[in-house]
Design a protein around this motif. Structure first.
Motif, PDB file in Angstrom:
ATOM      1  N   UNK A   1     104.888  73.413  52.282  1.00  0.00           N
ATOM      2  CA  UNK A   1     104.188  72.145  52.485  1.00  0.00           C
ATOM      3  C   UNK A   1     104.253  71.715  53.950  1.00  0.00           C
ATOM      4  N   UNK A   2     105.432  71.852  54.562  1.00  0.00           N
ATOM      5  CA  UNK A   2     105.593  71.406  55.945  1.00  0.00           C
ATOM      6  C   UNK A   2     104.747  72.219  56.910  1.00  0.00           C
ATOM      7  N   UNK A   3     104.617  73.515  56.671  1.00  0.00           N
ATOM      8  CA  UNK A   3     103.971  74.395  57.640  1.00  0.00           C
ATOM      9  C   UNK A   3     102.490  74.665  57.359  1.00  0.00           C
ATOM     10  N   UNK A   4     102.059  74.450  56.118  1.00  0.00           N
ATOM     11  CA  UNK A   4     100.679  74.815  55.775  1.00  0.00           C
ATOM     12  C   UNK A   4      99.801  73.634  55.362  1.00  0.00           C
ATOM     13  N   UNK A   5     100.388  72.468  55.209  1.00  0.00           N
ATOM     14  CA  UNK A   5      99.596  71.353  54.676  1.00  0.00           C
ATOM     15  C   UNK A   5      98.415  70.979  55.572  1.00  0.00           C
TER      16      UNK A   5
ATOM     17  N   UNK B   1      94.243  81.581  56.445  1.00  0.00           N
ATOM     18  CA  UNK B   1      93.112  82.142  57.207  1.00  0.00           C
ATOM     19  C   UNK B   1      93.542  82.566  58.606  1.00  0.00           C
ATOM     20  N   UNK B   2      92.698  83.353  59.243  1.00  0.00           N
ATOM     21  CA  UNK B   2      93.037  83.881  60.565  1.00  0.00           C
ATOM     22  C   UNK B   2      93.349  82.788  61.572  1.00  0.00           C
ATOM     23  N   UNK B   3      92.729  81.634  61.415  1.00  0.00           N
ATOM     24  CA  UNK B   3      92.968  80.536  62.354  1.00  0.00           C
ATOM     25  C   UNK B   3      94.389  79.982  62.238  1.00  0.00           C
ATOM     26  N   UNK B   4      95.072  80.326  61.159  1.00  0.00           N
ATOM     27  CA  UNK B   4      96.422  79.815  60.943  1.00  0.00           C
ATOM     28  C   UNK B   4      97.513  80.830  61.223  1.00  0.00           C
ATOM     29  N   UNK B   5      97.247  81.786  62.109  1.00  0.00           N
ATOM     30  CA  UNK B   5      98.222  82.847  62.391  1.00  0.00           C
ATOM     31  C   UNK B   5      99.573  82.289  62.846  1.00  0.00           C
ATOM     32  N   UNK B   6      99.556  81.276  63.693  1.00  0.00           N
ATOM     33  CA  UNK B   6     100.817  80.715  64.191  1.00  0.00           C
ATOM     34  C   UNK B   6     101.629  80.121  63.050  1.00  0.00           C
ATOM     35  N   UNK B   7     100.951  79.449  62.118  1.00  0.00           N
ATOM     36  CA  UNK B   7     101.642  78.872  60.966  1.00  0.00           C
ATOM     37  C   UNK B   7     102.187  79.971  60.057  1.00  0.00           C
TER      38      UNK B   7
END
Length: 319
Positions: free
Chosen positions: A160-164, A118-124
């Motif tokens: 898993x490390x970046x999106x969990x 989602x847009x809130x996860x742009x940095x990830x």
């Protein structure tokens, strides 16, 4: 592959002192028992136009990274490579010297990773793209990344490390086969092979005169040290950015083999000369230099590039 992912090789002078020191130590020192005075490091890096202040800063940064450590003897500290650094250098040297020697067996398998953030996860999302690029993946579509082979573990671990902890993020990792591998909509289209081929051709042209001079014995030791290190610094980038696709996906003619032969000619022929120059510049500050300084050479057994020379290096010696 993005346009910026493949760059024309540049001269060694463009490298940072920290990167340069890592390259030199990896090439010419193969024991964690060697006590290396800081004054010897400064003298060695001076050969590459590096100032004393920059050399000391490079030493400090490598200590912080855990690649080298200090031992105090007398008033001034001496440095040594850590066992972990030795193991890493050997692994990387094997990778650099063997790269392109034989086509990898091809099974037709690709690892495919897809994700929705989602847009809130742009940095990830940006961090994941950087991680995938470092792992040898390339974007087939915006959120679909692929890599030849069957090892899916690195992709699963990165996702898993970046999106969990990213709410609403979803991802999948699977094995895939393409009906049209080489077609305009197949996986080969994701790679900028034209730019990569051009970079290989530029490498061949850049080092053609040095290769010829090395073959005829016209390179003096001082030049051999800098030139051999420069060639390694340029070649090692290919081993990291070339996706090593199977031959049927590559355009003809493909210049990698000629580039590899150019590199190996320089690296092998100038090895002893470069080692001798290092011993010469280090000995006034490090009387035991000749016993520890070595150099790697491509082995007859392509799985074992080996250090040679010196009396105390911990690696195996050629027979």
């Amino acid at each position: 592959m993005n346009a910026d992912d493949v760059r024309v090789p540049r001269a060694q002078a463009g490298s940072s002192p920290q990167h340069l020191l890592t390259t030199v130590l990896g090439e010419y020192l193969d024991s964690s028992d060697a006590d290396l005075p800081s004054t010897a490091v400064i003298a060695i890096l001076r050969e590459f136009g590096i100032s004393e202040s920059s050399a000391r800063a490079a030493l400090s940064r490598l200590v912080k990274r855990g690649l080298i450590a200090t031992r105090r003897k007398g008033r001034s500290p001496v440095y040594h490579l850590t066992p972990q650094a030795i193991a890493k250098h050997r692994f990387r040297m094997r990778h650099f010297l063997n790269f392109g020697s034989h086509p990898a067996p091809w099974t037709g398998e690709w690892v495919l990773a897809s994700f929705s953030v989602p847009n809130a996860g742009q940095a990830s999302r940006h961090a994941l793209r950087r991680s995938f690029t470092a792992l040898g993946f390339v974007g087939l579509y915006d959120s679909v990344w692929i890599r030849p082979g069957s090892d899916a573990a690195p992709a699963r671990e990165a996702l898993h490390a970046l999106l969990q902890h990213v709410e609403g993020a979803r991802w999948s990792v699977l094995h895939a086969r393409f009906d049209e591998e080489a077609g305009p909509h197949g996986p080969a289209s994701a790679y900028d092979l034209t730019r990569l081929a051009s970079a290989y051709s530029d490498f061949i042209e850049q080092y053609a005169k040095l290769r010829a001079a090395a073959r005829t014995g016209e390179v003096e030791p001082a030049r051999a040290l800098v030139a051999r290190t420069s060639a390694m610094d340029c070649w090692r980038k290919f081993a990291d950015i070339d996706p090593d696709l199977p031959p049927h996906l590559l355009p003809e003619p493909w210049p990698r083999q000629e580039a590899r032969e150019t590199f190996l000619d320089i690296h092998t022929t100038l090895g002893s000369l470069a080692q001798a120059r290092l011993v010469e510049v280090a000995t006034p500050h490090w009387p035991d230099a000749a016993s520890w300084i070595t150099h790697f050479q491509a082995s007859r057994d392509p799985s074992r590039p080996e250090p040679t020379g010196g009396n105390h290096g911990s690696g195996p010696r050629p027979g």
